[in-house]
Design a protein around this motif. Sequence first.
Motif: not given
Length: 395
Positions: A271, A298, A301, A332, A335
């Motif tokens: 991440t 991104y 998420a 999406q 997430a």
Amino acid sequence: MTSARIIAATLLACLGSAHAQPADDQMREPYQMVRSLQMLQDQIARGDLDAHNSQPALLKRLGESFLKADAAVWKEPRNSRAAVTFLLSGGSPQVVASLRSRNVLNIDEAIVDGAIAYVEGRTDEAKSKLANIKPRSLPAALGAEIALVQSALVAQDDLKVAIALLDEVRLMMPGTLVEEAALRREIFIVGQDDDFDKFEALAVRYFRRYRHSIYAGNFRQRFALSVARFSFVQRPDRFPRLVAVLDHLDRASQRALYLLIARTALVRGKTEMTVLAADRVFALSDDDSAERVRARLYRAAARVATSAHSTAIAELEQIDKAKLSERDVELQTAALAIGLNVRKALPEAKAKSDGSSEAKTAMRPRIDFSRSLAAVDRAQKLLDASQEQLKEKTR
């Protein structure tokens, strides 16, 4: 007419006259023809599309010419070496196998047999035949091609040896398509070996010298996918150096690379790398651009399991699915599924209010894997499918 067209037209005309007039003195020597082929391929490394489009016909005509050549032609070692170079430069293995069966080539049989085996996919035989061949004992053109093959044959077993061989290739044939291929391969191998310093130096060299190569587009895609997997990208202090590498590209290429890096890192659970790469896209893109939307996706998420959880969920919900590709809509959805389920306070937390370490531990977020694993698995499959599509074609 471009230089590539001039080279191709000259060689094809010469080959044509050779077929029309069988006299030996009307035909160029095989080593001269292969030298012209290499000149054409060097133009490919510089991004000449005409050279790339001319290559198949040229290889075909060379093969035909080689088969019609008199046996005496192959007594000259330069011509026999040229036949192997032709093969490893994309020529037909059937042509060289025919010359081999006629026993006309004046060259170490292990080199010929090993090269044919490699091109035909018989890797064990190729490794056995070429194991004792010293590339430096051969003229540079052939030695570099053999070293390139040897590096591919040992890469799975010994990264250090593969790297050393590719270093030899680059030293023997600088400024050529052979060096361009060696750089592409070595960059990924040193990344696997976790040698960031060398990775950085080689990547800068590639982008400076071969950014316009016909193969550069495919390389950039693989580069991004690979970078996100290398362990050195987990160190935030290294990211500015990665940025310095990518600064050699134009802004559009940088945006594309950072988006690939961000997405790949996200699906692989890296991440921090995702956020860093997404922030670079923000710096390189316009408001409301498609790239900016993807970067928002991104980055949000990546933050669903952080202290910015609530903000990330809100941002994910605000992103218009119509502006995303099908793959990114899937991401999406995954997430959001994770974000809505992974951060739940443990039941004991409500009974703890004394500020003790036990209470703090109880308040830490936990991951409900039973509900989110399916979404993560689906995202991983999407990444794996994209990697299959982006595999580099053999030069």
